[in-house]
Design an enzyme around this catalytic site. Structure first.
Site, mmCIF file in Angstrom:
data_model
loop_
_atom_site.group_PDB
_atom_site.id
_atom_site.type_symbol
_atom_site.label_atom_id
_atom_site.label_comp_id
_atom_site.label_asym_id
_atom_site.label_seq_id
_atom_site.Cartn_x
_atom_site.Cartn_y
_atom_site.Cartn_z
ATOM 1 N N ASN A 159 -8.830 -5.873 -4.298
ATOM 2 C CA ASN A 159 -8.250 -4.417 -4.876
ATOM 3 C C ASN A 159 -7.212 -4.576 -5.887
ATOM 4 O O ASN A 159 -7.006 -4.247 -7.381
ATOM 5 C CB ASN A 159 -9.503 -2.575 -4.743
ATOM 6 C CG ASN A 159 -8.222 -2.549 -3.449
ATOM 7 O OD1 ASN A 159 -7.752 -3.519 -2.297
ATOM 8 N ND2 ASN A 159 -8.087 -1.001 -3.434
ATOM 9 N N HIS A 160 -5.743 -4.489 -5.179
ATOM 10 C CA HIS A 160 -4.304 -4.859 -5.414
ATOM 11 C C HIS A 160 -3.839 -5.355 -6.348
ATOM 12 O O HIS A 160 -3.452 -5.983 -7.316
ATOM 13 C CB HIS A 160 -3.834 -4.565 -4.279
ATOM 14 C CG HIS A 160 -3.441 -3.022 -3.997
ATOM 15 N ND1 HIS A 160 -2.963 -1.789 -4.763
ATOM 16 C CD2 HIS A 160 -4.285 -2.092 -3.523
ATOM 17 C CE1 HIS A 160 -2.759 -1.077 -3.746
ATOM 18 N NE2 HIS A 160 -3.686 -1.422 -3.306
ATOM 19 N N HIS A 174 -12.663 -9.125 0.739
ATOM 20 C CA HIS A 174 -11.385 -8.314 0.694
ATOM 21 C C HIS A 174 -11.829 -6.236 0.354
ATOM 22 O O HIS A 174 -11.976 -5.983 1.745
ATOM 23 C CB HIS A 174 -10.791 -8.415 -0.286
ATOM 24 C CG HIS A 174 -9.551 -6.635 -0.371
ATOM 25 N ND1 HIS A 174 -8.807 -7.032 0.444
ATOM 26 C CD2 HIS A 174 -9.516 -5.240 -0.713
ATOM 27 C CE1 HIS A 174 -8.048 -5.689 0.812
ATOM 28 N NE2 HIS A 174 -8.452 -4.790 -0.143
ATOM 29 N N ASP A 217 1.910 -4.606 -4.418
ATOM 30 C CA ASP A 217 1.773 -3.189 -4.106
ATOM 31 C C ASP A 217 2.499 -2.477 -2.363
ATOM 32 O O ASP A 217 1.997 -2.586 -1.221
ATOM 33 C CB ASP A 217 0.069 -3.159 -3.992
ATOM 34 C CG ASP A 217 0.472 -2.760 -6.251
ATOM 35 O OD1 ASP A 217 1.223 -2.960 -6.191
ATOM 36 O OD2 ASP A 217 -0.901 -2.595 -6.405
ATOM 37 N N ARG A 218 2.882 -1.347 -2.224
ATOM 38 C CA ARG A 218 3.136 -0.530 -1.153
ATOM 39 C C ARG A 218 4.301 -0.846 -0.193
ATOM 40 O O ARG A 218 5.844 -0.127 -0.409
ATOM 41 C CB ARG A 218 2.043 -0.306 -0.646
ATOM 42 C CG ARG A 218 0.451 0.674 -1.141
ATOM 43 C CD ARG A 218 -0.321 1.025 -0.462
ATOM 44 N NE ARG A 218 -1.457 1.038 -1.286
ATOM 45 C CZ ARG A 218 -1.762 3.096 -0.775
ATOM 46 N NH1 ARG A 218 -0.750 3.783 -1.262
ATOM 47 N NH2 ARG A 218 -2.255 3.474 -1.474
ATOM 48 N N ARG A 224 -13.177 6.773 -2.697
ATOM 49 C CA ARG A 224 -12.197 5.650 -3.369
ATOM 50 C C ARG A 224 -12.423 6.205 -4.835
ATOM 51 O O ARG A 224 -11.489 5.558 -6.012
ATOM 52 C CB ARG A 224 -13.383 4.237 -3.224
ATOM 53 C CG ARG A 224 -12.886 3.692 -1.883
ATOM 54 C CD ARG A 224 -10.833 3.472 -1.595
ATOM 55 N NE ARG A 224 -11.477 2.862 0.202
ATOM 56 C CZ ARG A 224 -9.979 2.133 0.373
ATOM 57 N NH1 ARG A 224 -9.130 1.632 -0.322
ATOM 58 N NH2 ARG A 224 -9.732 1.121 1.968
ATOM 59 N N HIS A 276 0.597 -6.477 1.969
ATOM 60 C CA HIS A 276 1.503 -5.027 1.453
ATOM 61 C C HIS A 276 2.139 -5.813 0.519
ATOM 62 O O HIS A 276 3.446 -4.518 1.688
ATOM 63 C CB HIS A 276 0.681 -3.534 1.375
ATOM 64 C CG HIS A 276 -0.752 -3.481 0.998
ATOM 65 N ND1 HIS A 276 -0.852 -3.227 -0.196
ATOM 66 C CD2 HIS A 276 -1.753 -3.636 1.871
ATOM 67 C CE1 HIS A 276 -2.003 -3.007 -0.662
ATOM 68 N NE2 HIS A 276 -2.547 -2.987 1.190
ATOM 69 N N ASP A 335 -4.817 -7.050 4.961
ATOM 70 C CA ASP A 335 -3.749 -6.726 4.277
ATOM 71 C C ASP A 335 -2.495 -7.124 4.459
ATOM 72 O O ASP A 335 -1.961 -7.544 6.211
ATOM 73 C CB ASP A 335 -4.082 -5.421 3.776
ATOM 74 C CG ASP A 335 -5.099 -5.114 3.565
ATOM 75 O OD1 ASP A 335 -6.272 -5.443 4.228
ATOM 76 O OD2 ASP A 335 -5.626 -4.314 2.821
#
Length: 404
Positions: free
Chosen positions: A168-169, A221, A139-140, A278, A92, A90
């Site tokens: 998943n993002h 992922h 994201d994030r 989740r 992010h 990740d």
């Protein structure tokens, strides 16, 4: 027939990498309007450049076909690449850490001194290495746009050196809720940001969902799925707008291993449970990993999807490796990051990215996990306006390294 490229990726990459400092859009968003944005931010792209880049990347992803000479043949959801290769978890939106990873020294040193890249040569890493990225580029963090646009430009410019998997993002509902759409709208204005967001999500739908390295290491992922085979992964239909419509795709992006110290983890038979953390997909125990590895004739499965304090974690007797490549995650944890260096002969080691203490110190990050049921429903959507010079190689010849 190869379509004509819309983006001058060489110029885009050069311009992008020479920005001195990207400003954190969250720090000034209250002061910024669409009209005065450029007074606050340094950026190297326009709306049309980003749309063209998304279209170019889409064309490249579509080239991963069953029959590369037949433009009507099926686009495969399983990518393949040969080692040596660096595997990255990740990101992010943490652009500075992405640059650290891309500037990692080459896998194979040059034999002659004058052939070696200069220590500070920014082309050394991203030009010479092969990479497999496991998704969650956006994201994030505060620089999702910079991260994903650079990754798309590198994929278009060096298509055989970069495998970009979907996380998943990289799904519409998640990056609507967790920052990517908001960042685009603040940086480009509401209408233009929405248009670019749509273009990028249409491209995300064409990204592969897993990668096979040297026929022995499978990467994704999220995690494994009950009864999955390599052929079933290849045949997942693309484009896939909603991964929830395909159980295997959903597991590849969302599944997690069962937590340590649970009954399921101790059982010697494969266990598949509901992923209550989740809100969708499944959990799998070490025995399920062992069964999958044996049935698919693999040596190792590498996944991302979870923040790991040390940057990496082995499970299932070193048959499963989780990596997380965003140190100081959201500037709220003191976690390290990690990437995997896989040698040509199958030996592999962990490169640990040192952390720098963030503003949050050692406070735990309560919102670390992405939950599917946190995202707004359709009606809510409609209403919304809105490398590393210091490396630690844990083992250049790890005990259970696969041999190719």
């Amino acid at each position: 027939m190869v379509k004509e490229q819309r983006t001058d990726t060489a110029k885009f990459i050069h311009r992008h990498m020479n920005v001195k400092k990207w400003l954190n859009y969250r720090e000034v968003r209250e002061k910024v309007t669409a009209n005065n944005f450029n007074n606050h931010f340094q950026q190297s792209y326009t709306k049309q450049e980003l749309i063209n880049l998304a279209l170019d990347a889409r064309d490249v992803f579509k080239q991963n076909r069953e029959d590369k000479k037949d433009i009507n043949s099926k686009v495969l959801a399983l990518a393949t690449i040969s080692p040596p290769v660096l595997v990255v978890g990740d990101i992010h939106g943490q652009y500075a850490d992405l640059m650290r990873i891309l500037n990692t020294c080459p896998n194979k040193p040059a034999e002659k001194k004058d052939e070696r890249p200069a220590p500070n040569n920014k082309r050394a890493g991203f030009f010479n290495n092969r990479f497999v990225f496991l998704g969650d580029y956006v994201d994030r963090g505060s620089h999702s746009v910079e991260c994903i646009s650079l990754m798309f430009a590198l994929k278009v410019h060096y298509p055989s050196q970069y495998v970009l998997l979907r996380g998943n993002h990289e799904t519409r509902a998640i990056n609507f809720a967790y920052g990517f759409r908001e960042e685009l709208q603040i940086k480009l204005g509401e209408a233009d940001g929405q248009e670019v967001w749509e273009a990028f999500n249409e491209t995300f739908a064409w990204m592969p969902l897993a990668c096979l390295i040297g026929r022995k290491i499978l990467c994704m992922h999220g995690g494994i799925s009950q009864g999955m085979t390599l052929d079933l992964i290849r045949k997942i239909p693309l484009p896939l707008e909603d991964v929830g419509t395909n159980v295997l795709a959903q597991d590849l992006l969302w599944a997690d291993p069962t937590p340590d110290q649970t009954i399921a983890s101790a059982l010697q038979t494969p266990q598949w449970g509901k992923n209550l953390v989740r809100g969708l997909s499944c959990t799998f125990n070490p025995a399920a990993v062992t069964e999958t590895v044996g049935r698919l004739d693999l040596k190792l499965i590498i996944r991302a999807h979870q923040m790991i304090p040390d940057g990496f974690k082995f499970a299932a007797n070193h048959q499963l490796l989780t990596i997380f490549s965003a140190p100081r995650y959201m500037n709220e944890t003191d976690n390290r990051g990690a990437i995997v260096r896989i040698q040509e002969n199958g030996d592999f080691g962990i490169i640990v990215l040192k952390n720098t203490k963030g503003a949050g110190g050692k406070n735990p990050l309560n919102d670390e996990l992405t939950r599917a049921d946190d995202v707004p429903n359709e009606s809510a959507k409609k209403k919304s306006d809105s490398a590393v010079n210091v490396m630690k190689l844990s083992s250049s010849k790890t005990k259970n390294s696969p041999k190719f």
